[in-house]
Each structure stands twice: as structure tokens, then as C-alpha cells.
Scaffold this motif. Structure first.
Motif, PDB file in Angstrom:
ATOM      1  N   ALA A 263     -15.683   1.074   4.081  1.00 53.20           N
ATOM      2  CA  ALA A 263     -15.895   0.319   5.320  1.00 53.20           C
ATOM      3  C   ALA A 263     -15.768   1.207   6.558  1.00 53.20           C
ATOM      4  N   ALA A 264     -14.816   2.151   6.545  1.00 48.87           N
ATOM      5  CA  ALA A 264     -14.630   2.999   7.729  1.00 48.87           C
ATOM      6  C   ALA A 264     -15.862   3.884   7.949  1.00 48.87           C
ATOM      7  N   THR A 265     -16.426   4.393   6.842  1.00 46.47           N
ATOM      8  CA  THR A 265     -17.631   5.224   6.964  1.00 46.47           C
ATOM      9  C   THR A 265     -18.791   4.397   7.488  1.00 46.47           C
ATOM     10  N   GLN A 266     -18.904   3.167   6.998  1.00 44.77           N
ATOM     11  CA  GLN A 266     -19.962   2.291   7.502  1.00 44.77           C
ATOM     12  C   GLN A 266     -19.794   2.066   9.000  1.00 44.77           C
ATOM     13  N   LEU A 446     -15.599   1.082  16.961  1.00 45.11           N
ATOM     14  CA  LEU A 446     -14.441   1.931  17.230  1.00 45.11           C
ATOM     15  C   LEU A 446     -13.157   1.187  16.829  1.00 45.11           C
ATOM     16  N   ALA A 447     -13.098  -0.090  17.222  1.00 45.07           N
ATOM     17  CA  ALA A 447     -11.924  -0.906  16.887  1.00 45.07           C
ATOM     18  C   ALA A 447     -11.825  -1.142  15.386  1.00 45.07           C
ATOM     19  N   ASP A 448     -12.969  -1.080  14.680  1.00 42.94           N
ATOM     20  CA  ASP A 448     -12.960  -1.300  13.237  1.00 42.94           C
ATOM     21  C   ASP A 448     -12.661  -0.025  12.453  1.00 42.94           C
ATOM     22  N   GLY A 449     -12.179   0.991  13.130  1.00 42.33           N
ATOM     23  CA  GLY A 449     -11.703   2.166  12.410  1.00 42.33           C
ATOM     24  C   GLY A 449     -12.754   3.201  12.082  1.00 42.33           C
ATOM     25  N   ALA A 450     -13.770   3.318  12.938  1.00 42.08           N
ATOM     26  CA  ALA A 450     -14.825   4.303  12.678  1.00 42.08           C
ATOM     27  C   ALA A 450     -14.276   5.725  12.599  1.00 42.08           C
TER      28      ALA A 450
END
Lengths: 536, 291
Positions: A263-266, A446-450
Motif C-alpha cells: 500500500a505504501a508503494t502504491q 503523503l498522509a497515507d504513508g507514501a
């Protein structure tokens, strides 16, 4: 129309599709199988049914031609693929037919499927397939004759000879009609192409575009390489949107090899794609301002655009975002301290774009030039199966991010703007709204941990069966489609790249009709089509 | 030259609300002053022959075959061609000995093709610099166009990436015209042709015609990996091996695409305002320039 009625399409399950998109489609006598690698229904049909089945797809509400391409299997068999995609949320179809390599023939989809024209001309010259009773069998990308069709598989590659193919523009006759030939070398800092205007007085009667000048044999270059080593080539199909190109290509390879991306990579990919969209569309706004002679507006848009490219550089180390995406994720992680850099920049761009749009629309000298100029009516947009901001400005509400959500957009709300007036003004409004929405999405990713995304693990492939996969990404220009076929040795057997401009180029021939010649650059810039993406 | 790590001093962080002359000046001082490239933007591979163990890993991952390693161990022959390099950093990522590092250097333009190639055998450069060539180019170009330069840009089969960065030279941040250099609409008005793309079969004739339509004195600038060597498309039967296989080239500006500062440097160097820094592929160890 043929006397035989097209096959009726009825529902039947043929696999295990995700519930949200279970729109099983099967004709009465052909079976459709759900292909999880492509997220499409696969239907193999006989060449004799090619035209009828395509006609029923065209008339079926909710399907549109996404792409059409050829493939040489290397086993004395050619394949022609057609992808029909949903024009709203839903699932699509992948039709495949097989032809012998000796004198292959297939009936044309024209005039029932107008969007098929460029595709058929390309397949014809690249594979030597004759489209029976095609109204326009002229070459498309190849200006020189070749010793054999270049995308056919032989031991040595096909080489262009010095002999130029004949190419005729349809003549227009009448009192006072004259022609204006423009290009391939243009006056601005843009890519090469030839435009043939037929004009009466100041008014454009018709325009025909001839492209292919930047044809680089890119699809052929992919063949025989490993998927990982070809990422830079995917970035260079249309070099002004390298992230979208690499994203679509990586998605296609990942779905072919059944690779999972965390998910972070996405989120990181989504973040990069949205910055690219913001930067790119600000360039379109600058171009529109410049082409109406309003240099101050263009400077303002370009100042904002610089902020976006600066943000992309801060995130990736490369101004245009090259060399960051790869199969399975990112080549290198994003800078962890990106938040304090991105947040103020996206805020500035969002605010700046809002005030710039308002400013441009209230300048009489700008408004007068863009209002009612370069109209691409809804019926034309629908017939040509246009995609991206151009389609959305003509009232077609389509966007891969919301229609067939992928990767970072699964379960995410994307506010897709659309307009009805279909002119340069509408395209300006849509593009400005997409910039503002892009800024919002960047901060959401960004908030989702990119920035937590790790570097991708090395890809080990080979020793598998034959694989294929499809990548669909909403690039700044619209739906970007890449299809890959991977041989058992892990090398690429065929890569088909359909950049959104391939569908959108015909729009310009309609947009300029009835406009004056000096408004051509304005119409052109408001559509902002990629020459390299078309020519490859 | 070097970045300012940690501190976000970029002038573009904020654009004032006012338009036009009421707002802040956004234009950078480079090439007259120093440039501020972030240290995280280090993309130029630099080879230290003293550390090289000749593993050859770099050559295997290079997507454009810009790196050739022959032999192994300390006596290996190492060659890196900045004219083919797309600055993707894959070689730096896999180098086991730390011989390849990435720097923020972008002043890589040269007046000769061979200056873009670094070659090391047993830890030493293969050739020494040849100042005579640079002098001859200086005589031909520098004093003819030193005060102003009119450029016609030609895309001879690029991907559009170089057009993006060449176009950026007209943005407020870079503002090329402050240096007396401007883009013109016709080859008739041009002193120089700035050519991108590896020269496709379909563009060769148009390129030749445009060159012939340009009045002398004139010179050609090849931009980008494609313009110099064919770049990622090298090897395709549809693409030539760079502009200098079709036209005489005086200035080479490498990059994929070259960042706008690299283009500014290349043009400024072509006009004789700054010295060429890259000789036989070697950059001076310390980036120091009299402003």
C-alpha cells in the motif's frame, strides 16, 4: 450494415471476477473468461465474426474501443487484439482473433467504429494485415518502405529502405480554396508533425494531420529485453509524462507476473503521478495563455509549474521524475522529510491556480479568444472515443481513476471535473480544476504513508509459462494503456503502448473546423497531444 | 554548484500573490551566480578509478550501454560515455566498491564528442586533454555570436522530454533572454540549431533541409542522450546514432533530459563565457569557478 444481426450479448459467469465489477459478458455462442491479469473478460473469436462482434460492442451501451493491436506469436500465427473498456464504472472486454501469417486479412471495423481508423492503419503497416474494404489504407507511421512489416518476427529486424512511400492528401477544390502546409518543423519548441490546412479566406475548411516523424520503433525495441531493463524505454514513449508511462508499463508487467505491490508503494506512485499531472496541466494553461498572446498569464502559470517540478525533484531527485519507478515498486525510496517540502508547495499551487483561472477568465482579451473556440462536440468526442481532460471538457465523464480504479486509487474518492461547452475555455476550466484536485491528492497520498515505501526487491523472472498483462493508468493526457506479453524465458515478447494521444489526435481535425488559421495554435495547445506518444 | 542539504532555500517555495512587477523576482542568478541544486538530486555518475575493482556490475545494469568494463580486477578497462548516459543512477546503486558515486554536477557540456567519454585503465585516465581543439571552436563561434544568439529548436525524433526542459528556459525561473539568447521561429532568423532526438529515418530530410535553410555563420548544438548518441533508442533501425551522423555538431549537452541549468551552462559555454569543465570525461575534483 450487414443483414446478419450482431450476436446478442447476455450475461453468464465465466471465471471469478471481483464482485464489485462482476458484469459478466458472453455472447450466445462464444464464451468469455474472466482474466484476472487484465481485469477484463477474454473472448476468442473467429476472424469471420470480428466485425459483427465489434459492431455489437460499439452499439452496446457503456463500452468503447480502448485499443486495437497486433501480435506475431512467432508460431506462424498472427493475433489481432481489441480491448473494449467501460465508458463509466464497470468492466471491459478483450477480443482476440487469430490469422495465418500468409496473406492475413480481416474485415475493417470502419465506418461503424470511427476510432479504429488509426489503429487499423498501424496494424496494416506493422504486420502486413490487410483490412478488407478499408476506406483509408494509407500508411500511418512509416514514411519509408521496409523489407517486411517491422513488427513481424524474423531473425533480423526489418530495415527502412531509402524509398519514400507515396502519401496523398485528399484534395479540396473550389473557388478561393487554398492549402497551407505546416511542418514537420514548427515555429515553437514542440515536436514535429505535418499539418495540411485547406482554407477559404481565413476560415479552415479542413485539416489533415500527418504524423510518424518521431517514429522510433519503440515497440520493437522492447522485444527480447527483460522487463526491468526496459523501464527507461517505457518512460521515453512520451517523455513529458514519464511517470505515467513507467506506471502503466510496471502495472502491466506486475499483473502478468502476479506481483503484489504494498500500500505504501502504491501511495508513493499515486503521489508522483499526481505531481506529474499538476506540473503537466499547468503547462497546458501556460500554453493557452501564451497562444492568445497573454505572456503575463503564461509566466504566472510557468512559475507555478516550476514549483511542481521542483516538488517532483525534491521527491525523486530528478526534475521530471525519471529513474524512480520500476517493476514491483520504486527504484529508490522517496525522501522521508518530504512533508514540509510538499505541503507549502501544493498549497501555493492550489491557491495560485484558483486565482490564475479567475484572472484569465476575467481578461476580455483572453476570454474573447478562448470562448467558443476549437469546439469538439459531444457526439464527435463520443464517436472518436476521446479520453482524458479533452473528453471531460466535451461532457464525457470518464477517468480510469474512478471507472476502473487501480493501485493507489482503489477505494479513493477522486473528484473528476467535467464541462459541457467543449471549447478551449472548457478545457482550460477542466485542466485548472484537475490541477487543484491533484494538489489535494498529493497531500492525501503523503498522509497515507507514501514516504514509507521501501525500494522494490529485485525481480527474478523466467521459468514461467507465457504471461500477459494489462496496465491502465490515468495519465495527465488521459487513459494510458500498456499491454505486455512475456515469453517463458522471462523476456518481453510483445509490448503495445497506447498513449492517450493516439485516441485524441483526430479531435484536432474537428476542433479547428470553421475556426480561423491564427486560432490553430490555441486549439492545438488546449488539446496538447503528444507526437512521440503517437509515433513511438 | 553544490546543494544546500537540509535547508529549503529554494526561491520557488512561495510565489507571491501579486502578478508581474509587483511580485518577487523568481529568476535564478545562474549562470552568472551559483546554482542551488539539492544534494538529493545527485544523478551524475563519477568514477573513481582508485576504488574500482572491475566487477562489471555497472555495465550489466546500464540500460543504454553507456558503461563498458573489460577485464576484471584492478587492471580492468572502464569506459563511461556521458553522451549515452541517461543519469538513472542504476550503476551507482549496484557498484560494490563505491567507485561510482553520484554528484550534483551538471556542467557536462563539451565542444567535442570524445570529451564526453571517460576511460580508465589500471586506475589512470587513458588520454590527456587536447586544448587545441577547444581553441579552434572558440575562434569559430565565440566572437561571432558573443553578444546575442538566436536559436531555432528542432526535434529530430525526441520523446518530448528534452522539449520540456528546453521550453523551461523561457520560464521565469530560468529566463534565457536575460542572457541575450532567444528562440526564433524560423531557421532564417537563426544563428544556431538546437537539435534533440537521435534523428529518425522520417525526420532526417526535414533536418537537413532546415540546416540548409539556415544562413551562415551557423552552428549546431546536439542536446540530450538521443541527440548525442541515440540514447534509449540506440540500435533501432528507425533511429540514427545522434545528430552528428547527419550534421556537423559544435556543442554537446548531455542529459536525459538535461536540466535547464545544464542547458544554460552549455549555451553559455558555447558563447565562450565560461570554460568547458569536462575534458576526456574528467571533471575537476573541486567545483570552483570564477563568477
Amino acid at each position: 450494415m450487414s443483414e446478419v444481426s450482431p450476436p446478442r450479448i447476455v450475461a453468464r459467469r465465466g471465471g471469478d471476477p471481483p464482485l464489485a465489477r462482476s458484469k459478466p459478458l458472453v455472447t450466445q455462442d462464444v464464451e468469455a473468461l474472466w482474466d484476472p491479469c487484465e481485469r477484463l473478460w477474454q473472448i476468442a473469436i473467429a476472424p469471420s465474426r470480428w466485425r459483427l462482434t465489434s459492431q455489437s460492442c460499439q452499439t452496446l451501451d457503456g463500452l468503447r474501443l480502448g485499443s486495437l493491436w497486433g501480435e506475431d506469436t512467432g508460431r506462424s500465427m498472427l493475433r489481432v487484439h481489441a480491448v473494449w473498456l467501460p465508458s463509466g464504472p464497470g468492466s471491459g472486454l478483450h477480443l482476440v482473433t487469430e490469422l495465418p501469417t500468409d496473406s492475413p486479412r480481416l474485415s475493417t471495423l470502419l465506418p461503424d467504429v470511427p476510432a479504429a481508423l488509426y489503429f487499423e492503419r498501424e496494424i496494416s503497416e506493422m504486420f502486413g494485415i490487410e483490412f478488407v474494404s478499408s476506406p483509408d489504407p494509407r500508411p500511418l507511421l512509416l514514411h519509408m518502405s521496409h523489407d517486411f512489416p517491422p513488427l513481424r518476427k524474423r531473425t533480423a529486424p526489418s530495415r527502412p529502405s531509402g524509398e519514400r512511400k507515396t502519401y496523398e492528401f485528399p484534395p479540396v477544390e473550389g473557388e478561393g480554396v487554398y492549402e497551407v502546409p505546416v511542418g514537420p518543423v514548427h515555429a515553437g519548441i514542440i515536436e514535429p508533425g505535418h499539418f495540411r490546412f485547406q482554407v477559404v479566406g481565413e476560415e479552415i475548411l479542413s485539416l489533415e494531420v500527418r504524423l510518424g516523424y518521431t517514429h522510433k520503433g519503440t515497440e520493437k525495441l522492447f522485444e527480447g529485453r527483460t522487463p526491468v531493463s526496459s523501464v527507461p524505454l517505457a518512460e521515453s514513449v512520451s517523455g513529458d509524462t514519464p511517470i505515467a508511462g513507467a506506471f502503466a508499463y510496471s502495472t502491466a508487467v506486475e499483473s502478468a507476473l502476479d506481483l503484489q505491490v504494498d500500500a505504501a508503494t502504491q501511495a508513493a506512485r499515486g503521489l508522483l503521478l499526481e505531481i506529474e499531472r499538476v506540473a503537466f496541466l499547468l503547462g497546458d494553461i501556460a500554453g493557452i495563455a501564451l497562444d492568445v498572446g497573454y505572456a503575463a498569464g503564461a509566466a504566472r502559470a510557468n512559475a507555478l509549474r516550476q514549483i511542481a517540478y521542483d516538488a517532483l525533484e525534491a521527491a525523486t531527485g530528478a526534475r521530471t521524475g525519471r529513474g524512480v519507478l520500476t517493476i514491483g515498486g520504486l527504484l529508490r525510496p522517496l525522501d522521508r522529510a518530504l512533508g514540509p517540502i510538499l505541503t507549502p508547495r501544493m498549497g501555493t499551487i492550489g491557491k495560485g491556480t484558483t486565482s490564475l483561472l479567475e484572472h484569465l477568465l476575467t481578461q476580455p482579451s483572453v476570454f474573447d479568444r478562448i470562448h467558443g473556440t476549437g469546439t469538439v462536440p459531444l457526439n464527435v468526442a463520443r464517436a472518436l472515443q476521446l479520453v482524458g481532460p479533452v473528453a471531460r471538457a466535451s461532457g464525457l465523464d470518464r477517468d480510469v481513476r474512478s471507472d476502473m480504479p487501480y493501485g493507489p486509487y482503489v477505494g479513493r474518492v477522486v473528484h473528476v471535473p467535467h464541462e459541457q461547452s467543449a471549447d478551449v475555455e472548457a478545457r482550460l476550466r477542466v485542466k485548472a480544476a484537475e490541477v487543484i484536485e491533484g494538489c489535494r491528492l498529493v497531500l492525501e497520498f503523503l498522509a497515507d504513508g507514501a514516504t514509507e515505501a521501501p525500494a522494490a526487491p529485485p525481480l527474478v523472472s523466467g521459468g514461467l509459462d507465457e504471461r500477459h498483462g494489462l496496465g491502465l493508468v490515468e495519465s495527465p493526457r488521459g487513459e494510458y494503456l500498456t499491454w505486455v506479453s512475456i515469453a517463458p524465458d522471462g523476456r518481453l515478447a510483445r509490448v503495445h503502448v497506447r498513449e492517450p494521444s493516439f485516441l485524441n489526435w483526430p479531435a484536432i481535425e474537428y476542433a479547428v473546423k470553421g475556426n480561423i488559421v491564427p486560432d490553430f495554435p490555441l486549439c492545438n495547445k488546449s488539446l496538447n497531444l503528444s507526437y512521440s506518444g503517437f509515433d513511438r | 554548484m553544490s546543494g544546500n542539504p537540509g535547508k529549503d532555500a529554494s526561491p520557488v517555495a512561495q510565489v507571491p500573490e501579486e502578478m508581474g512587477i509587483l511580485g518577487k523576482v523568481l529568476t535564478m542568478s545562474y549562470p552568472l551566480g551559483r546554482s542551488t541544486v539539492r544534494s538529493s538530486s545527485a544523478r551524475t555518475p563519477i568514477h573513481n578509478p582508485l576504488l574500482c575493482t572491475g566487477s562489471g556490475e555497472c555495465g550489466k545494469v546500464c540500460p543504454t550501454n553507456a558503461i563498458q568494463v573489460e577485464g576484471s580486477g584492478a587492471g580492468a578497462h572502464f569506459e563511461l560515455d556521458y553522451g549515452k548516459c541517461i543519469f538513472c543512477r542504476r550503476c551507482v546503486d549496484v557498484c560494490p566498491s563505491g567507485a561510482l558515486t553520484a554528484t550534483t554536477d551538471f556542467e557536462l557540456s563539451t565542444l567535442s564528442r570524445k570529451d564526453l567519454v571517460v576511460a580508465h585503465v589500471s586506475g589512470r585516465p587513458v588520454a590527456a586533454r587536447d586544448p587545441e581543439l577547444a581553441k579552434s571552436v572558440k575562434l569559430k563561434v565565440h566572437h561571432l555570436f558573443a553578444g546575442s544568439l538566436a536559436i531555432r529548436e528542432i526535434d529530430a525524433g525526441s520523446c518530448g522530454g528534452c522539449e520540456l526542459e528546453v521550453g523551461a528556459l523561457t520560464w521565469p525561473e530560468y529566463d534565457l533572454e536575460r542572457l541575450g539568447i532567444h528562440f526564433v521561429a524560423s531557421p532564417r532568423h537563426a544563428d544556431a540549431l538546437l537539435v534533440t532526438g537521435g534523428v529518425t529515418v522520417n525526420m532526417r530530410l526535414a533536418l537537413e533541409k532546415t540546416y540548409r535553410a539556415t544562413a551562415g555563420p551557423k552552428f549546431v548544438i546536439a542536446v540530450g542522450a538521443c541527440g548525442i548518441s541515440g540514447g534509449p533508442f540506440r540500435g533501432s533501425p528507425e533511429v540514427g546514432g545522434g545528430v552528428d551522423s547527419t550534421l556537423p555538431v559544435e556543442v554537446y549537452i548531455p542529459g536525459c533530459p538535461p536540466r535547464p541549468e545544464a542547458l544554460l551552462y552549455g549555451l553559455w559555454m558555447a558563447l565562450g563565457k565560461v570554460e568547458q569543465r569536462l575534458w576526456n570525461g574528467e571533471l575537476p575534483p573541486v567545483a570552483k569557478r570564477s563568477d
